[in-house]
Design a protein around this motif. Structure first.
Motif, PDB file in Angstrom:
ATOM      1  N   LEU A  42     -45.148  -0.156 -42.822  1.00  0.00           N
ATOM      2  CA  LEU A  42     -45.507   1.121 -43.435  1.00  0.00           C
ATOM      3  C   LEU A  42     -46.623   0.924 -44.462  1.00  0.00           C
ATOM      4  CD1 LEU A  42     -41.894   2.501 -44.043  1.00  0.00           C
ATOM      5  CD2 LEU A  42     -43.456   3.138 -42.195  1.00  0.00           C
ATOM      6  N   PRO A  43     -47.462   1.964 -44.674  1.00  0.00           N
ATOM      7  CA  PRO A  43     -48.574   1.835 -45.630  1.00  0.00           C
ATOM      8  C   PRO A  43     -48.112   1.502 -47.040  1.00  0.00           C
ATOM      9  CG  PRO A  43     -48.858   3.788 -44.274  1.00  0.00           C
ATOM     10  CD  PRO A  43     -47.486   3.267 -43.976  1.00  0.00           C
ATOM     11  N   GLU A  44     -46.912   1.957 -47.417  1.00  0.00           N
ATOM     12  CA  GLU A  44     -46.445   1.731 -48.791  1.00  0.00           C
ATOM     13  C   GLU A  44     -45.718   0.401 -48.985  1.00  0.00           C
ATOM     14  OE1 GLU A  44     -43.452   4.665 -46.863  1.00  0.00           O
ATOM     15  OE2 GLU A  44     -45.589   4.202 -46.756  1.00  0.00           O
ATOM     16  N   ASP A  45     -45.664  -0.448 -47.948  1.00  0.00           N
ATOM     17  CA  ASP A  45     -45.018  -1.756 -48.101  1.00  0.00           C
ATOM     18  C   ASP A  45     -45.661  -2.536 -49.247  1.00  0.00           C
ATOM     19  OD1 ASP A  45     -43.498  -1.093 -45.944  1.00  0.00           O
ATOM     20  OD2 ASP A  45     -44.423  -2.521 -44.554  1.00  0.00           O
ATOM     21  N   VAL A  46     -44.848  -3.193 -50.041  1.00  0.00           N
ATOM     22  CA  VAL A  46     -45.357  -4.014 -51.142  1.00  0.00           C
ATOM     23  C   VAL A  46     -46.055  -5.259 -50.597  1.00  0.00           C
ATOM     24  CG1 VAL A  46     -44.713  -5.317 -53.216  1.00  0.00           C
ATOM     25  CG2 VAL A  46     -43.539  -3.173 -52.670  1.00  0.00           C
ATOM     26  N   ILE A  47     -45.426  -5.896 -49.610  1.00  0.00           N
ATOM     27  CA  ILE A  47     -46.016  -7.046 -48.916  1.00  0.00           C
ATOM     28  C   ILE A  47     -45.841  -6.807 -47.424  1.00  0.00           C
ATOM     29  CG2 ILE A  47     -45.871  -9.539 -48.508  1.00  0.00           C
ATOM     30  CD1 ILE A  47     -44.883  -9.919 -51.308  1.00  0.00           C
ATOM     31  N   SER A  48     -46.864  -7.088 -46.644  1.00  0.00           N
ATOM     32  CA  SER A  48     -46.795  -6.862 -45.204  1.00  0.00           C
ATOM     33  C   SER A  48     -45.817  -7.832 -44.549  1.00  0.00           C
ATOM     34  CB  SER A  48     -48.179  -7.003 -44.570  1.00  0.00           C
ATOM     35  OG  SER A  48     -48.613  -8.351 -44.633  1.00  0.00           O
ATOM     36  N   GLY A  49     -45.481  -7.533 -43.313  1.00  0.00           N
ATOM     37  CA  GLY A  49     -44.478  -8.325 -42.614  1.00  0.00           C
ATOM     38  C   GLY A  49     -44.891  -9.740 -42.293  1.00  0.00           C
ATOM     39  N   ARG A  50     -46.169  -9.976 -42.201  1.00  0.00           N
ATOM     40  CA  ARG A  50     -46.689 -11.325 -41.916  1.00  0.00           C
ATOM     41  C   ARG A  50     -47.805 -11.605 -42.911  1.00  0.00           C
ATOM     42  NH1 ARG A  50     -45.500  -8.686 -37.238  1.00  0.00           N
ATOM     43  NH2 ARG A  50     -44.022  -9.705 -35.829  1.00  0.00           N
ATOM     44  N   ALA A  51     -47.401 -12.026 -44.101  1.00  0.00           N
ATOM     45  CA  ALA A  51     -48.322 -12.078 -45.239  1.00  0.00           C
ATOM     46  C   ALA A  51     -48.939 -13.452 -45.486  1.00  0.00           C
ATOM     47  CB  ALA A  51     -47.588 -11.604 -46.500  1.00  0.00           C
ATOM     48  N   GLY A  52     -48.680 -14.396 -44.601  1.00  0.00           N
ATOM     49  CA  GLY A  52     -49.326 -15.691 -44.763  1.00  0.00           C
ATOM     50  C   GLY A  52     -48.433 -16.733 -45.415  1.00  0.00           C
ATOM     51  N   GLU A  53     -48.943 -17.934 -45.486  1.00  0.00           N
ATOM     52  CA  GLU A  53     -48.160 -19.126 -45.851  1.00  0.00           C
ATOM     53  C   GLU A  53     -47.425 -19.003 -47.171  1.00  0.00           C
ATOM     54  OE1 GLU A  53     -48.879 -23.943 -46.482  1.00  0.00           O
ATOM     55  OE2 GLU A  53     -50.550 -22.601 -46.004  1.00  0.00           O
ATOM     56  N   TYR A  54     -48.064 -18.472 -48.179  1.00  0.00           N
ATOM     57  CA  TYR A  54     -47.458 -18.499 -49.516  1.00  0.00           C
ATOM     58  C   TYR A  54     -46.636 -17.243 -49.823  1.00  0.00           C
ATOM     59  CZ  TYR A  54     -50.720 -22.356 -49.922  1.00  0.00           C
ATOM     60  OH  TYR A  54     -51.398 -23.526 -49.712  1.00  0.00           O
ATOM     61  N   TRP A  55     -46.551 -16.325 -48.867  1.00  0.00           N
ATOM     62  CA  TRP A  55     -45.791 -15.096 -49.074  1.00  0.00           C
ATOM     63  C   TRP A  55     -44.773 -14.846 -47.960  1.00  0.00           C
ATOM     64  CZ3 TRP A  55     -46.801 -13.139 -53.742  1.00  0.00           C
ATOM     65  CH2 TRP A  55     -48.036 -13.425 -54.329  1.00  0.00           C
ATOM     66  N   GLN A  56     -44.734 -15.725 -46.959  1.00  0.00           N
ATOM     67  CA  GLN A  56     -43.886 -15.522 -45.791  1.00  0.00           C
ATOM     68  C   GLN A  56     -42.831 -16.630 -45.712  1.00  0.00           C
ATOM     69  OE1 GLN A  56     -44.056 -13.076 -43.474  1.00  0.00           O
ATOM     70  NE2 GLN A  56     -42.395 -13.881 -42.237  1.00  0.00           N
ATOM     71  N   PRO A  57     -41.528 -16.307 -45.801  1.00  0.00           N
ATOM     72  CA  PRO A  57     -40.500 -17.343 -45.664  1.00  0.00           C
ATOM     73  C   PRO A  57     -40.605 -18.032 -44.300  1.00  0.00           C
ATOM     74  CG  PRO A  57     -39.547 -15.303 -46.492  1.00  0.00           C
ATOM     75  CD  PRO A  57     -40.940 -14.976 -46.065  1.00  0.00           C
ATOM     76  N   SER A  58     -40.484 -19.335 -44.281  1.00  0.00           N
ATOM     77  CA  SER A  58     -40.641 -20.086 -43.033  1.00  0.00           C
ATOM     78  C   SER A  58     -39.501 -19.840 -42.053  1.00  0.00           C
ATOM     79  CB  SER A  58     -40.743 -21.582 -43.333  1.00  0.00           C
ATOM     80  OG  SER A  58     -39.568 -22.042 -43.973  1.00  0.00           O
ATOM     81  N   SER A  59     -38.411 -19.236 -42.511  1.00  0.00           N
ATOM     82  CA  SER A  59     -37.264 -18.986 -41.633  1.00  0.00           C
ATOM     83  C   SER A  59     -37.336 -17.625 -40.941  1.00  0.00           C
ATOM     84  CB  SER A  59     -35.963 -19.066 -42.430  1.00  0.00           C
ATOM     85  OG  SER A  59     -35.960 -18.097 -43.472  1.00  0.00           O
ATOM     86  N   PRO A  65     -38.668 -20.520 -37.526  1.00  0.00           N
ATOM     87  CA  PRO A  65     -37.716 -19.400 -37.539  1.00  0.00           C
ATOM     88  C   PRO A  65     -36.674 -19.483 -36.429  1.00  0.00           C
ATOM     89  CG  PRO A  65     -39.934 -18.597 -37.959  1.00  0.00           C
ATOM     90  CD  PRO A  65     -40.075 -20.029 -37.555  1.00  0.00           C
ATOM     91  N   HIS A  66     -37.101 -19.805 -35.204  1.00  0.00           N
ATOM     92  CA  HIS A  66     -36.135 -19.912 -34.118  1.00  0.00           C
ATOM     93  C   HIS A  66     -35.149 -21.050 -34.367  1.00  0.00           C
ATOM     94  CE1 HIS A  66     -38.569 -17.301 -31.286  1.00  0.00           C
ATOM     95  NE2 HIS A  66     -37.327 -16.909 -31.060  1.00  0.00           N
ATOM     96  N   LEU A  67     -35.648 -22.195 -34.776  1.00  0.00           N
ATOM     97  CA  LEU A  67     -34.756 -23.333 -34.993  1.00  0.00           C
ATOM     98  C   LEU A  67     -33.758 -23.037 -36.101  1.00  0.00           C
ATOM     99  CD1 LEU A  67     -37.211 -26.356 -34.591  1.00  0.00           C
ATOM    100  CD2 LEU A  67     -35.616 -25.400 -32.907  1.00  0.00           C
ATOM    101  N   ASN A  68     -34.179 -22.288 -37.116  1.00  0.00           N
ATOM    102  CA  ASN A  68     -33.251 -21.894 -38.179  1.00  0.00           C
ATOM    103  C   ASN A  68     -32.184 -20.952 -37.651  1.00  0.00           C
ATOM    104  OD1 ASN A  68     -33.827 -22.766 -41.158  1.00  0.00           O
ATOM    105  ND2 ASN A  68     -35.837 -22.527 -40.222  1.00  0.00           N
ATOM    106  N   ALA A  69     -32.584 -19.991 -36.815  1.00  0.00           N
ATOM    107  CA  ALA A  69     -31.613 -19.065 -36.230  1.00  0.00           C
ATOM    108  C   ALA A  69     -30.635 -19.800 -35.322  1.00  0.00           C
ATOM    109  CB  ALA A  69     -32.340 -17.969 -35.451  1.00  0.00           C
ATOM    110  N   PHE A  70     -31.147 -20.783 -34.565  1.00  0.00           N
ATOM    111  CA  PHE A  70     -30.280 -21.581 -33.702  1.00  0.00           C
ATOM    112  C   PHE A  70     -29.270 -22.374 -34.530  1.00  0.00           C
ATOM    113  CE2 PHE A  70     -33.962 -22.066 -30.406  1.00  0.00           C
ATOM    114  CZ  PHE A  70     -33.873 -20.721 -30.110  1.00  0.00           C
ATOM    115  N   ALA A  71     -29.754 -22.972 -35.612  1.00  0.00           N
ATOM    116  CA  ALA A  71     -28.880 -23.798 -36.453  1.00  0.00           C
ATOM    117  C   ALA A  71     -27.804 -22.954 -37.130  1.00  0.00           C
ATOM    118  CB  ALA A  71     -29.707 -24.542 -37.494  1.00  0.00           C
ATOM    119  N   GLY A  72     -28.121 -21.702 -37.457  1.00  0.00           N
ATOM    120  CA  GLY A  72     -27.172 -20.843 -38.151  1.00  0.00           C
ATOM    121  C   GLY A  72     -26.118 -20.220 -37.264  1.00  0.00           C
ATOM    122  N   ALA A  73     -26.258 -20.373 -35.941  1.00  0.00           N
ATOM    123  CA  ALA A  73     -25.347 -19.738 -34.994  1.00  0.00           C
ATOM    124  C   ALA A  73     -24.128 -20.608 -34.716  1.00  0.00           C
ATOM    125  CB  ALA A  73     -26.084 -19.456 -33.682  1.00  0.00           C
TER     126      ALA A  73
END
Length: 422
Positions: free
Chosen positions: A63-80, A142-150
């Motif tokens: 959405l336009p009002e998002d504070v941070i976009s969904g794919r914000a780059g290395e220093y703003w995007q959780p690796s999981s 992200p996939h490997l984290n989801a696999f490990a958490g299952a």
């Protein structure tokens, strides 16, 4: 146990998988299954799940009002996570919907098909989940984290179609459910199939060719020769889904040149500029007769499409769509390696090597051991498709246990040969 099934909204395939699994449950237990999805209500009609069992989730679009976009780059995007906008009111709403409905409906176990974000939400909220693994190369963090958490992983395809690069621990943690084709009450006969084709066109010349094909089969049957390889009106069916069809449509002129005498049927959407390359273009509810009785299939490598075609004898040419994680490419490579399919390049090479020989020459080479016209009688094992025993055993176990912990320790872990550290 009460099961929740998260079905991703990209295409209808994830909801269809939920429907197939639900059909394997006894009726009483089936009513305890809940599907969570943001797929629009008119995009898929469930056959075993009622409207009361479906939770329609809010969308997750940026959405336009998002504070941070969904794919914000290395220093703003959780690796999981693959996609994690901040301040997105839709994502907030769907997260609250998921957790609140899991609590209200007393969901014991979630099956996530597919979303690493939903997986991480469940793990953080201490909700047990199984994660559905699609084909392809899914070795990102992200996939490997989801696999490990299952608790465990579910692969809705045979073990032999596994990607070579899949880590050993991921393979070991996976229950391979094999393909689950769409259930058909009874496969129509070959004459019924010809009648269906006739209703799909008003072209009198095509009608004559179809009647000729039927007459040829009847004469061959009387002579105990079930396959009439001299018949030039071989039926080639091109099956396309609504997730993308441009790549296959682009090949239709080449297909027509390669098999000039074939009767080419296109199922699904088709671009106007290539409609003249096919004899029949139509939309149908059931592709099973086309898969069973065509002399050749051309299709992409979507999970549900291949699941339907895999157990039939009909020769297959695969043209995988470009998808993330090489999902369809990996499936195509495995099918080709098994000798179950030809690539487009192999198909063109074989047809071009025939020089001036016609369609029947090519199809005779590739169909020597196949009698699709009599598949109802002589290929009963291929048409009387039973549910995957692996999938049935899995769903039976869900119905047999009341406690997730007991099921996990007594049924799942022995299947996997693994045990978590205490």
């Amino acid at each position: 146990m009460r099961i929740g099934y998260y079905a991703h909204h990209h295409g209808s395939g994830h909801c269809r998988q939920a429907d197939k699994l639900a059909a394997l449950l006894p009726f009483g237990f089936r009513q305890q299954m809940t599907v969570f999805t943001s797929l629009p209500i008119d995009s898929y009609c469930f056959s075993t799940i009622t409207d009361e069992q479906i939770v329609r989730l809010s969308a997750e679009d940026q959405l336009p009002e998002d504070v941070i976009s969904g794919r914000a780059g290395e220093y703003w995007q959780p690796s999981s996570l693959h996609y994690s906008p901040v301040g997105n009111r839709h994502v907030q709403t769907r997260s609250w919907q998921l957790l609140e409905q899991i609590r209200q409906r007393q969901i014991d176990l979630m099956i996530i098909d597919v979303s690493v974000e939903v997986a991480m939400l469940c793990r953080t909220a201490s909700v047990p989940y199984l994660y559905v693994r699609l084909a392809g190369e899914r070795d990102d963090a992200p996939h490997l984290n989801a696999f490990a958490g299952a608790l465990g992983l579910l692969a809705p395809y045979p073990r032999q179609l596994e990607a070579a690069v899949t880590p050993d621990w991921v393979r070991q943690k996976t229950l391979y459910l094999d393909f689950m084709p769409n259930k058909i009450d009874k496969l129509s006969t070959f004459p019924d199939f010809i009648d269906k084709l006739i209703t799909l066109t008003t072209n009198g010349d095509i009608h004559k060719r179809l009647y000729s094909r039927l007459d040829g089969v009847n004469k061959s049957a009387k002579n105990n020769n079930h396959k009439d390889n001299n018949n030039k009106d071989h039926i080639v069916t091109v099956i396309k889904g609504y997730g993308g069809h441009d790549a296959i449509d682009a090949k239709l002129p080449e297909l027509r040149c390669a098999l000039p005498n074939a009767l080419i049927v296109s199922l699904g959407p088709i671009n106007d500029e290539v409609r003249d390359c096919v004899d029949i273009a139509a939309h149908v509810d059931d592709v099973s007769p086309f898969i069973a009785y065509s002399d050749l299939l051309l299709m992409a490598c979507g999970l549900n499409g291949i699941a339907q075609a895999y157990n039939y004898a009909t020769p297959l040419v695969v043209l995988p769509d470009e998808r993330p994680h090489r999902e369809q490419e990996v499936m195509a490579e495995a099918l080709i390696e098994q000798g179950r399919a030809l690539s487009w390049a192999q198909f063109i090479t074989q047809t071009s090597n025939l020089s001036n020989q016609d369609t029947s020459s090519f199809l005779s080479i590739n169909n020597d051991s196949i009698s699709n016209e009599t598949i109802n009688n002589e290929k009963a094992a291929l048409t009387d498709i039973q549910p995957s025993m692996a999938a049935q055993n899995f769903m039976d176990s869900i119905a047999d246990y009341v406690s997730v912990k007991a099921w996990f320790q007594e049924w799942l872990l022995p299947q996997l040969g693994l045990r978590p550290e205490k």
